[in-house]
Write an enzyme that holds these catalytic residues in place. Structure first.
Site, short mmCIF file in Angstrom:
data_model
loop_
_atom_site.label_atom_id
_atom_site.label_comp_id
_atom_site.label_asym_id
_atom_site.label_seq_id
_atom_site.Cartn_x
_atom_site.Cartn_y
_atom_site.Cartn_z
N ARG A 103 0.88 -1.17 0.00
CA ARG A 103 0.00 0.00 0.00
C ARG A 103 0.92 1.22 0.00
NH1 ARG A 103 -5.38 1.45 1.90
NH2 ARG A 103 -5.38 3.40 3.07
N ASP A 222 -15.98 9.86 -2.69
CA ASP A 222 -14.73 9.63 -1.95
C ASP A 222 -14.31 10.98 -1.37
OD1 ASP A 222 -12.47 8.44 -0.91
OD2 ASP A 222 -11.43 8.22 -2.82
N CYS A 262 -15.90 4.40 0.10
CA CYS A 262 -14.82 3.46 0.45
C CYS A 262 -14.33 3.67 1.88
CB CYS A 262 -13.67 3.59 -0.54
SG CYS A 262 -12.92 5.23 -0.61
#
Length: 309
Positions: A103, A222, A262
């Site tokens: 990530r 988002d 998300c």
């Protein structure tokens, strides 16, 4: 599937449905207490150069439930953070583990890691793509509607990794996709070129959230200020005025439309508290499905693709 999962662009429609079908099975097994230790003895190294809640917990929990082990490696605290070349890290970790999840910020760093790794590499998020999240989103939509083909998906906000991955994933699954972004925050040209590459794709890019949401079956948003963009916060908040998902905007969507986020959400910015709470069940179904989708990805990439066994 290919050896790695680096971005949504790499997945075929068959790949996507293979992941979703296996995720459905693994979710069923988990909810019904059916053992599915398909990665017994396997190890996954997870590298974090971006902070995480959902990604870390879902990968570590998923590997545990599959009988394997996930190990946390902080970018700042590892040799990666001290300047070790990515190719050396890739070669070293490949000697120790069965897979690597990273990530990070730059897609190029992830691609370089995968170039030198001899084990599968999974994108836990980059600034360009967030495939694990979008696969969980597709899973959640299919749970609601029982299909993806023909569903109208609207995205409101920054043309960021989420927007870009939703465009690709949605179009590959036969969805009608509309994205509303301010002009200076459009998706990258590579994504727009993909959306224009097939005459069967139905895609619209607009600067008008009302146009995007009209008759939508599912509405995504988002945060306006993603990790690494904090210095742009004031400018971004000004640019995104009028792009909030609120009750008034949703009156233009299909009756009973889904709302997805998300997470984490900045309530009062990209989404109102009222909308998030009204759609909390489906938003947290979406969050839960990260676990099941990632378990499916790990099974397929790390060598166990037989959930029925």
């Amino acid at each position: 599937m290919k050896k790695h999962l680096l971005k949504m662009l790499d997945l075929s429609p068959d790949d996507i449905y293979e992941i979703l079908n296996l995720a459905d099975q693994l979710k069923y097994d988990q909810l019904h207490g059916i053992p599915h230790r398909l990665l017994e003895g396997k190890t996954l190294v997870t590298i974090y150069e971006k902070p995480s809640t959902r990604t870390r917990i879902s990968f570590e929990t998923g590997m545990f439930q599959l009988g394997g082990l996930a190990m946390y490696l902080s970018g700042k605290e590892s040799q990666v953070g001290r300047g070790e070349p990515m190719e050396d890290t890739a070669r070293t970790l490949s000697r120790y583990c069965d897979g690597i999840m990273m990530r990070t910020f730059r897609q190029e760093d992830l691609e370089q890691l995968a170039r030198y790794a001899t084990v599968p590499v999974i994108n836990g998020m980059t600034d360009f793509s967030h495939p694990c999240q979008v696969l969980a989103d597709l899973m959640t939509i299919r749970e609601r509607f029982a299909h993806l083909d023909g569903i109208k998906l609207a995205y409101i906000g920054d043309g960021d990794n989420m927007c870009q991955s939703l465009i690709v994933g949605g179009l590959k699954c036969g969805m009608e996709v509309t994205a509303a972004t301010p002009h200076d925050y459009r998706p990258k040209q590579e994504i727009l070129d993909f959306a224009a590459s097939d005459p069967e794709f139905v895609f619209t890019l607009t600067e008008d959230p009302k146009e995007a949401v009209r008759d939508a079956d599912v509405v995504f948003t988002d945060v306006w200020v993603s990790m690494g963009k904090e210095a742009e916060a004031e400018a971004r908040r000004k640019a995104f005025q009028g792009f909030q998902v609120d009750d008034e905007l949703l009156t233009l969507a299909s009756p009973g439309c889904m709302v997805q986020h998300c997470l984490p959400a900045h309530r009062g910015e990209e989404i109102t508290d009222q909308v998030l709470e009204a759609h909390a069940d489906e938003i947290f179904d979406e969050a839960e499905n990260r676990l099941h989708v990632q378990k499916a990805i790990m099974c397929l990439l790390l060598g166990a693709n037989n959930a029925e066994d």
